[in-house]
Design a protein around this motif. Structure first.
Motif, PDB file in Angstrom:
ATOM      1  N   ARG A 130       7.182   5.358  -6.380  1.00  0.00           N
ATOM      2  CA  ARG A 130       5.872   4.888  -6.812  1.00  0.00           C
ATOM      3  C   ARG A 130       5.545   5.295  -8.249  1.00  0.00           C
ATOM      4  NH1 ARG A 130       0.955   7.625  -8.581  1.00  0.00           N
ATOM      5  NH2 ARG A 130      -0.317   5.806  -9.091  1.00  0.00           N
ATOM      6  N   THR A 131       6.211   6.314  -8.796  1.00  0.00           N
ATOM      7  CA  THR A 131       5.923   6.703 -10.172  1.00  0.00           C
ATOM      8  C   THR A 131       6.266   5.601 -11.159  1.00  0.00           C
ATOM      9  OG1 THR A 131       8.108   7.754 -10.386  1.00  0.00           O
ATOM     10  CG2 THR A 131       6.264   9.155  -9.697  1.00  0.00           C
ATOM     11  N   SER A 132       6.856   4.501 -10.682  1.00  0.00           N
ATOM     12  CA  SER A 132       7.188   3.377 -11.550  1.00  0.00           C
ATOM     13  C   SER A 132       6.273   2.177 -11.335  1.00  0.00           C
ATOM     14  CB  SER A 132       8.651   2.949 -11.317  1.00  0.00           C
ATOM     15  OG  SER A 132       9.541   4.009 -11.569  1.00  0.00           O
ATOM     16  N   ILE A 133       5.423   2.213 -10.309  1.00  0.00           N
ATOM     17  CA  ILE A 133       4.609   1.038  -9.978  1.00  0.00           C
ATOM     18  C   ILE A 133       3.271   1.487  -9.405  1.00  0.00           C
ATOM     19  CG2 ILE A 133       6.577  -0.498  -9.497  1.00  0.00           C
ATOM     20  CD1 ILE A 133       6.191   0.134  -6.545  1.00  0.00           C
ATOM     21  N   PRO A 134       2.277   0.589  -9.326  1.00  0.00           N
ATOM     22  CA  PRO A 134       1.034   0.912  -8.600  1.00  0.00           C
ATOM     23  C   PRO A 134       1.295   1.046  -7.097  1.00  0.00           C
ATOM     24  CG  PRO A 134       0.700  -0.907 -10.139  1.00  0.00           C
ATOM     25  CD  PRO A 134       2.178  -0.664 -10.079  1.00  0.00           C
ATOM     26  N   TRP A 135       0.369   1.687  -6.395  1.00  0.00           N
ATOM     27  CA  TRP A 135       0.557   1.960  -4.972  1.00  0.00           C
ATOM     28  C   TRP A 135       0.747   0.688  -4.158  1.00  0.00           C
ATOM     29  CZ3 TRP A 135       1.941   6.451  -3.310  1.00  0.00           C
ATOM     30  CH2 TRP A 135       1.513   7.617  -3.947  1.00  0.00           C
ATOM     31  N   ARG A 136      -0.041  -0.311  -4.413  1.00  0.00           N
ATOM     32  CA  ARG A 136      -0.001  -1.514  -3.575  1.00  0.00           C
ATOM     33  C   ARG A 136       1.286  -2.320  -3.755  1.00  0.00           C
ATOM     34  NH1 ARG A 136      -4.998  -2.823  -1.305  1.00  0.00           N
ATOM     35  NH2 ARG A 136      -6.706  -1.482  -2.031  1.00  0.00           N
ATOM     36  N   ASP A 137       2.034  -2.045  -4.808  1.00  0.00           N
ATOM     37  CA  ASP A 137       3.292  -2.751  -5.044  1.00  0.00           C
ATOM     38  C   ASP A 137       4.490  -2.034  -4.441  1.00  0.00           C
ATOM     39  OD1 ASP A 137       1.855  -4.612  -6.453  1.00  0.00           O
ATOM     40  OD2 ASP A 137       2.270  -3.723  -8.409  1.00  0.00           O
ATOM     41  N   LEU A 138       4.243  -0.993  -3.646  1.00  0.00           N
ATOM     42  CA  LEU A 138       5.337  -0.230  -3.052  1.00  0.00           C
ATOM     43  C   LEU A 138       6.125  -1.113  -2.079  1.00  0.00           C
ATOM     44  CD1 LEU A 138       6.214   2.798  -3.272  1.00  0.00           C
ATOM     45  CD2 LEU A 138       5.069   3.147  -1.076  1.00  0.00           C
ATOM     46  N   PRO A 139       7.476  -1.156  -2.185  1.00  0.00           N
ATOM     47  CA  PRO A 139       8.283  -1.987  -1.277  1.00  0.00           C
ATOM     48  C   PRO A 139       8.098  -1.598   0.186  1.00  0.00           C
ATOM     49  CG  PRO A 139       9.584  -1.292  -3.171  1.00  0.00           C
ATOM     50  CD  PRO A 139       8.299  -0.526  -3.230  1.00  0.00           C
ATOM     51  N   GLY A 140       8.280  -2.574   1.061  1.00  0.00           N
ATOM     52  CA  GLY A 140       8.072  -2.355   2.481  1.00  0.00           C
ATOM     53  C   GLY A 140       9.045  -1.385   3.114  1.00  0.00           C
ATOM     54  N   ARG A 141      10.202  -1.142   2.478  1.00  0.00           N
ATOM     55  CA  ARG A 141      11.180  -0.228   3.084  1.00  0.00           C
ATOM     56  C   ARG A 141      10.686   1.212   3.137  1.00  0.00           C
ATOM     57  NH1 ARG A 141      13.464  -1.661  -1.902  1.00  0.00           N
ATOM     58  NH2 ARG A 141      13.719   0.044  -3.410  1.00  0.00           N
ATOM     59  N   TYR A 142       9.602   1.512   2.411  1.00  0.00           N
ATOM     60  CA  TYR A 142       9.025   2.855   2.447  1.00  0.00           C
ATOM     61  C   TYR A 142       7.854   2.954   3.415  1.00  0.00           C
ATOM     62  CZ  TYR A 142      11.751   3.352  -1.819  1.00  0.00           C
ATOM     63  OH  TYR A 142      12.765   3.384  -2.733  1.00  0.00           O
ATOM     64  N   GLY A 143       7.627   1.896   4.174  1.00  0.00           N
ATOM     65  CA  GLY A 143       6.537   1.902   5.122  1.00  0.00           C
ATOM     66  C   GLY A 143       5.233   1.464   4.487  1.00  0.00           C
ATOM     67  N   SER A 144       4.146   1.756   5.159  1.00  0.00           N
ATOM     68  CA  SER A 144       2.828   1.376   4.665  1.00  0.00           C
ATOM     69  C   SER A 144       2.493   2.159   3.388  1.00  0.00           C
ATOM     70  CB  SER A 144       1.768   1.653   5.737  1.00  0.00           C
ATOM     71  OG  SER A 144       0.465   1.518   5.216  1.00  0.00           O
ATOM     72  N   TRP A 145       2.006   1.460   2.367  1.00  0.00           N
ATOM     73  CA  TRP A 145       1.665   2.164   1.132  1.00  0.00           C
ATOM     74  C   TRP A 145       0.492   3.114   1.349  1.00  0.00           C
ATOM     75  CZ3 TRP A 145      -3.098   2.151  -1.127  1.00  0.00           C
ATOM     76  CH2 TRP A 145      -3.995   1.126  -0.781  1.00  0.00           C
ATOM     77  N   GLN A 146      -0.401   2.778   2.318  1.00  0.00           N
ATOM     78  CA  GLN A 146      -1.503   3.688   2.609  1.00  0.00           C
ATOM     79  C   GLN A 146      -1.003   5.027   3.151  1.00  0.00           C
ATOM     80  OE1 GLN A 146      -1.404   0.502   3.671  1.00  0.00           O
ATOM     81  NE2 GLN A 146      -3.427  -0.490   3.537  1.00  0.00           N
ATOM     82  N   THR A 147       0.060   4.977   3.978  1.00  0.00           N
ATOM     83  CA  THR A 147       0.632   6.214   4.517  1.00  0.00           C
ATOM     84  C   THR A 147       1.242   7.056   3.413  1.00  0.00           C
ATOM     85  OG1 THR A 147       1.115   5.137   6.637  1.00  0.00           O
ATOM     86  CG2 THR A 147       2.326   7.147   6.122  1.00  0.00           C
ATOM     87  N   VAL A 148       1.990   6.417   2.525  1.00  0.00           N
ATOM     88  CA  VAL A 148       2.615   7.143   1.412  1.00  0.00           C
ATOM     89  C   VAL A 148       1.546   7.731   0.500  1.00  0.00           C
ATOM     90  CG1 VAL A 148       4.216   6.960  -0.524  1.00  0.00           C
ATOM     91  CG2 VAL A 148       4.621   5.636   1.549  1.00  0.00           C
ATOM     92  N   TYR A 149       0.523   6.954   0.213  1.00  0.00           N
ATOM     93  CA  TYR A 149      -0.559   7.445  -0.647  1.00  0.00           C
ATOM     94  C   TYR A 149      -1.284   8.625  -0.013  1.00  0.00           C
ATOM     95  CZ  TYR A 149      -5.254   7.838  -2.532  1.00  0.00           C
ATOM     96  OH  TYR A 149      -6.423   8.344  -3.037  1.00  0.00           O
ATOM     97  N   GLU A 150      -1.599   8.521   1.272  1.00  0.00           N
ATOM     98  CA  GLU A 150      -2.341   9.579   1.945  1.00  0.00           C
ATOM     99  C   GLU A 150      -1.529  10.874   1.970  1.00  0.00           C
ATOM    100  OE1 GLU A 150      -5.319  11.638   3.698  1.00  0.00           O
ATOM    101  OE2 GLU A 150      -5.371   9.653   2.762  1.00  0.00           O
ATOM    102  N   ARG A 151      -0.207  10.763   2.208  1.00  0.00           N
ATOM    103  CA  ARG A 151       0.636  11.956   2.189  1.00  0.00           C
ATOM    104  C   ARG A 151       0.658  12.568   0.782  1.00  0.00           C
ATOM    105  NH1 ARG A 151       4.915  12.526   5.831  1.00  0.00           N
ATOM    106  NH2 ARG A 151       3.759  10.968   7.041  1.00  0.00           N
ATOM    107  N   HIS A 152       0.781  11.720  -0.232  1.00  0.00           N
ATOM    108  CA  HIS A 152       0.778  12.209  -1.615  1.00  0.00           C
ATOM    109  C   HIS A 152      -0.559  12.863  -1.953  1.00  0.00           C
ATOM    110  CE1 HIS A 152       1.443  12.418  -5.917  1.00  0.00           C
ATOM    111  NE2 HIS A 152       0.422  11.628  -6.139  1.00  0.00           N
TER     112      HIS A 152
END
Length: 294
Positions: A31-53
Motif C-alpha cells: 500500500r505504500t505505493s498506492i491509496p488504500w482503496r486501490d489495494l489489490p484483492g489478493r490482500y483481502g479487504s482494504w478495510q481490514t488491512v487499513y484497520e490493522r495498520h
C-alpha cells in the motif's frame, strides 16, 4: 534478531478470527505505493488491512519492529574511523486532499462548517500551509548506511532548526544481548538550516562532535567584525561530505508514494506509514548484508 512474527500481536480472539498476519503485512507494504482503496484483492479487504495498520500505528507495533531491525542490523556499528555518526535533514511532502478532512478549530472558535481543506491551528496532525500548499514536514535522522533511525513530523511551514534537539533526544537504538540502548552518537552532521547556538551547545554538552555548516551571511558578518568576530568555528569538510547519506535516505523513503504524498488524515497513522517504509529499507539492507544478522 528473531522472526518479525514474534513481534506481532496474537492472531485470533474470543470474539472472532483475525485475517492472516502475513497477508495483511504484505498488503500494508504494498500500500505504500498506492491509496488504500486501490489495494489489490489478493490482500483481502482494504478495510481490514487499513484497520490493522491503524491499530499497529497506534499501539507502537511498527515502531517495535523497526527498533528490532535496527538492533539486528548493527546500526550503531562504527565507521572506518571508529566512530558512530548520524545525519539530520528535513523534507516536505505534499498532503493529498484526502488528508485534509480532519476537523480542526482555532482556540476559542467552533469547528468550521462546509467543504475545503482544514488545517489544525495547533499542528497536532502535522498539517500546515506553506508555499507548496497543504504540506507536512518529515524531520529525519539517518546513519551512514542511508538507513533511517528517527523520524518526526511537523506542519510544513515549521522551521528545521527547532527539531534538531528533539531528534537527538529521540535517538534510542537497542543492542542485541546485554547492554543499554545507545543514545549518544560520536558525531552529528547537519546543513546550514540547523546552525544555531542551541544546536551547537547541546551536542557539546553531551560530548558529541557536531559538524553543522555555517550560513554564508553569518560567516560574512563575523569577518566584517574583524578581530571582534573571533575565530571561525571548527569545521571538518571531509566529515561533512558524508552527510549526503541522509539525503539519499530521503530519496529511498520518497520512493514510496504514500510517503512522498501524504494520504493519511491522522498524524499517528502517517507516522506508522513512515515506519513501514523505514522497515522496508532496513529489510533490504539486511538482505544485502546477511552477515549483519549473525
Amino acid at each position: 534478531m528473531g522472526s518479525i512474527a514474534e513481534l506481532l500481536p496474537e492472531t485470533g480472539s474470543p470474539g472472532g478470527r483475525w485475517a492472516d498476519h502475513r497477508t495483511v503485512v504484505n498488503g500494508v507494504f504494498y500500500r505504500t505505493s498506492i491509496p488504500w482503496r486501490d489495494l489489490p484483492g489478493r490482500y483481502g479487504s482494504w478495510q481490514t488491512v487499513y484497520e490493522r495498520h491503524r491499530r499497529w500505528s497506534a499501539d507502537g507495533t511498527w515502531s517495535k519492529i523497526l527498533r528490532a531491525l535496527q538492533a539486528g542490523a548493527g546500526s550503531t556499528a562504527p565507521d572506518a574511523d571508529g566512530s558512530w555518526a548520524v545525519n539530520v535533514v528535513s523534507t516536505t511532502c505534499r498532503a493529498h486532499q484526502h488528508a485534509a478532512g480532519v476537523p480542526a478549530r482555532s482556540p476559542g472558535r467552533p469547528p468550521r462548517k462546509g467543504g475545503g481543506a482544514r488545517v489544525d491551528a495547533e499542528g497536532r496532525e502535522a498539517l500546515g500551509r506553506s508555499r507548496g500548499g497543504l504540506t507536512s514536514k518529515i524531520h529525519l535522522l539517518a546513519d551512514d548506511r542511508c538507513c533511517p533511525l528517527v523520524g518526526l513530523t511537523s506542519p510544513g511551514q515549521r522551521g528545521d532548526s527547532p527539531r534538531f534537539v528533539p531528534l537527538m533526544e529521540a535517538l534510542n537504538v537497542a543492542l542485541i544481548g546485554a547492554g543499554r540502548p545507545r543514545t549518544r552518537p560520536d558525531r552529528a552532521r547537519g546543513d546550514t538550516a540547523y546552525w544555531s547556538r542551541v544546536n551547537r551547545v547541546y551536542p557539546r554538552q553531551r560530548g558529541i562532535k557536531a559538524k553543522i555548516a555555517q550560513p554564508d551571511d553569518q560567516r560574512a558578518n563575523r569577518r566584517g567584525r574583524g578581530r571582534a568576530g573571533g575565530h571561525p568555528p571548527a569545521f571538518g569538510r571531509e566529515q561533512y561530505r558524508r552527510r549526503n547519506t541522509v539525503e539519499r535516505c530521503i530519496g529511498k523513503l520518497k520512493q514510496h508514494p504514500a510517503v512522498a504524498t501524504r494520504y493519511d488524515k491522522r498524524d499517528y497513522i502517517f507516522n506508522g506509514t513512515l515506519a513501514t517504509a523505514a522497515i522496508v529499507i532496513w529489510l533490504r539492507d539486511l538482505i544485502k548484508e546477511p552477515s549483519n544478522t549473525a
